[in-house]
Design a protein around this motif. Structure first.
Motif, short mmCIF file in Angstrom:
data_model
loop_
_atom_site.label_atom_id
_atom_site.label_comp_id
_atom_site.label_asym_id
_atom_site.label_seq_id
_atom_site.Cartn_x
_atom_site.Cartn_y
_atom_site.Cartn_z
N LEU A 134 -10.10 79.15 9.57
CA LEU A 134 -8.92 78.06 10.03
C LEU A 134 -9.14 77.40 11.42
O LEU A 134 -9.00 76.27 11.90
N ALA A 135 -9.38 78.33 12.37
CA ALA A 135 -9.46 77.94 13.98
C ALA A 135 -10.86 77.07 14.06
O ALA A 135 -10.63 76.06 14.53
N ALA B 180 -10.18 73.66 12.28
CA ALA B 180 -9.27 72.73 13.33
C ALA B 180 -9.92 72.43 14.33
O ALA B 180 -9.88 71.14 14.85
N ALA C 82 -12.17 69.23 13.31
CA ALA C 82 -11.61 68.14 13.01
C ALA C 82 -10.92 67.49 14.35
O ALA C 82 -10.81 66.45 14.45
N ALA C 83 -10.70 68.36 15.58
CA ALA C 83 -10.05 67.65 16.84
C ALA C 83 -11.25 67.12 17.61
O ALA C 83 -11.08 66.12 18.51
N TRP D 149 -6.46 65.13 17.29
CA TRP D 149 -5.95 65.69 18.49
C TRP D 149 -4.72 67.01 17.99
O TRP D 149 -4.73 68.10 18.55
N ALA E 276 -4.68 68.89 15.82
CA ALA E 276 -5.32 70.15 15.34
C ALA E 276 -5.59 71.16 16.41
O ALA E 276 -5.99 72.34 16.29
N VAL F 243 -3.58 74.20 17.00
CA VAL F 243 -3.81 75.01 16.02
C VAL F 243 -4.79 76.10 16.06
O VAL F 243 -4.81 77.22 15.66
N THR F 244 -5.83 75.44 16.72
CA THR F 244 -7.24 76.08 17.01
C THR F 244 -7.10 77.56 17.64
O THR F 244 -7.36 78.66 16.94
N ALA G 117 -4.46 80.03 15.68
CA ALA G 117 -5.18 80.87 14.39
C ALA G 117 -6.34 81.98 14.73
O ALA G 117 -6.45 82.72 14.36
N GLN H 229 -0.16 78.60 23.04
CA GLN H 229 -0.64 79.00 21.64
C GLN H 229 -0.69 80.62 21.92
O GLN H 229 0.00 81.30 21.11
#
Length: 632
Positions: A9-10, A13, A16-17, A24, A26, A29-30, A33, A157
């Motif tokens: 997932l990290a 993300a 995607a960013a 952005w 995402a 989350v990076t 995760a 985070q």
């Protein structure tokens, strides 16, 4: 979720960013995760998660670097994987401390990783790039810079993950603390900058030139057909630049002249009159070594200023860099500060130019080597990020694109899509440096020592549940990485095909071996004549004809700029032609580390030559007239 799922997932993300997708949100989350994966596994699993995450980002982001060879690409990925493993192991320990100390230690560790990658290894690793999708960069960037912005992004985070850890009975309170940390982070990091300071002077009308020349045309300057096509393309764009009415035309790296500039310095008859031109072209330093340099050519065709490329990728590019210029190229034309290729992706070079009085930034690059990949988009995003951090407008001209113009706040005012030929006018006014640019030290250097907050004694680990094997944790991240690389390669090739531009030969899988054969094939005829032809054609003589009569041969060689030299002088005059003890005639191109880098026509390849292997006697060196810009 299992650690492998969190790591996947990290990585998803982060992809995607990153540009060109630029999703952005995402970015928030990076690292959460990744830290969840680190906290859920043992030490070996944490190291694997960190290596898979940061090594995976390197494998995805640096896909275009395959043009430098698989070993270089693998080395860069391995370096980031090692840094990622170290970050994860330290974060695993820090996350067992009180929440505030844990968050500061993890943020400081990430800041230290970024600084180590960029300053020690010239790898532009900046977590703030995940926020490049914002229409206007965050206000915090202008105060803390890219490293400081990444520190805040990671710290909030880490605070959220640390708040969620602990006893289950405190779950509601911890969940509220985690939500508050994330909300505060979003507010701090994503808050756009307000109105920028007024310009420091009148606007300059500039023209941005983007060429679409495949990289193979640079790799073998002796190919006459390639050079003709190269010159035709540039002549066509020069006419369009003249029609734009711009006072300054900014060309991309290698966008003009396929041979060292000092060999043919006069461009008065080939460039439009009445305009200044900023050219980033190959040149020779006073010792004969090849280098890139930016030349400001005035309306009369004369060279007004020169700036050599000061930073090189240590394990890729050869030769000694030029002295760093920590200031504008010229006091005229709104005081442009020039960044060549890699320099625009490194925060310290941009800060030095801003602090030295540059009014705006020019970033020139050639992205043809990257082939169909997103590496060029990420390089453009980093240039925009650093320019916004110091509060200066940016003009980026790139062969292969994308090229762009941003204002002092980082908002994109002009963008030229990749793989297209174009000339676009733009107004540029000198900006005013931000507080980040004016501080004596990069704030990242002050934040990185917070990694020491993790030195306290951590609480004991809770008994772990039954975990999957460590190796199994890499399955999902590997699947995410494979899908990301495949999508990047396919989408980039589709974008290239839609423009109708010829695909860059020799890069990224298809055509790589064909291009290598085309460049390294031994030329026909005598090796001595082939070596001489290579030397002359490389430096601007299309069809050398050298007489067999000794006296005529001497006159002919002098006409081409060649002169005799003795073997003890072999380091003083390069490039040069000389015989080796094994009977081969080679072209000595560069000297470094006590040996020569040479072209061997008989073998059809580059080779390293020890001075002791040169036959005693006289060789031929290309001696060019001294230029005023040779002085430091």
């Amino acid at each position: 979720m299992r650690p492998g799922a969190w790591t996947g997932l990290a990585l998803a993300a982060a992809i995607a960013a990153l540009p060109p997708f630029g999703l952005w949100p995402a970015a928030f989350v990076t690292w959460a995760a990744l830290l969840a994966a680190v906290a859920a596994g043992g030490a070996a699993g944490a190291a694997l998660s960190g290596a898979a995450f940061l090594g995976g980002i390197g494998a995805y982001a640096f896909l275009g670097a395959l043009s430098y060879g698989p070993a270089t690409y693998a080395g860069g990925v391995a370096l980031l994987a090692a840094l990622g493993a170290a970050f994860a192991l330290w974060s695993r320990r820090a996350m067992r401390l009180p929440a505030l100390r844990a968050a500061l230690a993890v943020g400081g560790a990430w800041c230290a990783v970024e600084l180590a990658a960029s300053r020690l290894f010239d790898v532009p690793l900046y977590g703030a790039l995940l926020l490049e999708g914002l229409a206007r960069p965050p206000a915090l960037l202008r105060v803390l810079g890219p490293h400081g912005l990444a520190f805040v992004l990671v710290t909030v985070q880490a605070a959220a993950v640390a708040a969620l850890a602990g006893a289950p009975e405190a779950g509601r309170r911890r969940a509220g603390a985690a939500a508050g940390a994330v909300a505060a982070g979003v507010a701090l990091v994503a808050l756009p900058a307000g109105a920028t300071a007024p310009p420091a002077g009148p606007a300059l009308r500039a023209a941005v030139v983007q060429t679409a020349l495949p990289g193979w045309r640079y790799r073998e300057p002796g190919l006459a057909a390639a050079r003709r096509s190269y010159n035709d393309s540039v002549a066509r764009l020069a006419e369009r630049a003249a029609a734009s009415g711009a006072g300054l035309v900014v060309w991309p790296e290698l966008g003009y002249a396929g041979y060292p500039f000092r060999v043919r310095p006069s461009l008065a008859g080939r460039l439009p009159g009445g305009q200044s031109h900023l050219l980033t072209v190959p040149d020779l330093d006073p010792a004969g070594g090849e280098r890139l340099a930016a030349f400001l050519v005035g309306p009369d065709g004369g060279v007004r200023a020169v700036q050599g490329k000061a930073r090189r990728v240590r394990w890729i590019e050869r030769g000694a860099p030029a002295p760093e210029r920590d200031g504008p190229l010229t006091a005229a034309l709104a005081r442009p500060g020039v960044l060549v290729c890699l320099e625009a992706t490194l925060a310290e070079r941009v800060r030095a130019l801003a602090a030295g009085g540059a009014g705006w930034l020019v970033a020139t690059s050639s992205e043809a080597y990257a082939g169909p990949s997103w590496l060029a988009h990420m390089a453009a995003g980093l240039a925009r990020l650093h320019a916004a951090a110091v509060g200066l407008p940016l003009v980026r001209a790139a062969n292969g694109g994308p090229s762009l113009v941003t204002d002092a706040g980082g908002a994109v005012r002009l963008r030229i899509r990749a793989y297209r030929e174009a000339v676009r006018p733009a107004a540029v006014a000198a900006g005013r440096p931000t507080s980040y640019a004016r501080t004596p030290m990069d704030p990242g250097l002050l934040l990185a020592p917070l990694v020491l907050a993790g030195l306290g004694r951590p609480r004991a680990e809770r008994p772990a549940r039954r975990r999957a094997g460590t190796a199994a944790q890499a399955v999902l991240p590997l699947a995410v990485l494979t899908a990301g690389i495949a999508a990047q390669w396919w989408l980039a090739r589709e974008a290239l095909a839609r423009t109708g531009t010829p695909a860059p030969a020799g890069y990224l899988f298809a055509g790589h071996t064909h291009a290598a054969r085309a460049v390294s094939a031994p030329p026909a005829g005598r090796p001595e004549r082939a070596a001489l032809a290579f030397l002359l054609r490389r430096y601007g003589v299309e069809a050398p004809r050298v007489s067999g009569d000794p006296r005529e041969r001497a006159r002919s060689l002098r006409a081409h700029g060649l002169a005799p030299f003795a073997v003890p002088e072999a380091g003083a005059f390069l490039p040069a032609l000389h015989r080796l003890r094994d009977g081969h005639t080679v072209v000595l191109l560069e000297r470094g580390g006590g040996s020569f880098r040479a072209w061997d026509p008989a073998a059809g390849r580059m080779r390293t030559v020890d001075p002791g292997t040169l036959v005693p006697g006289t060789g031929l060196a290309l001696r060019t007239a001294p230029r005023w810009w040779d002085a430091p």
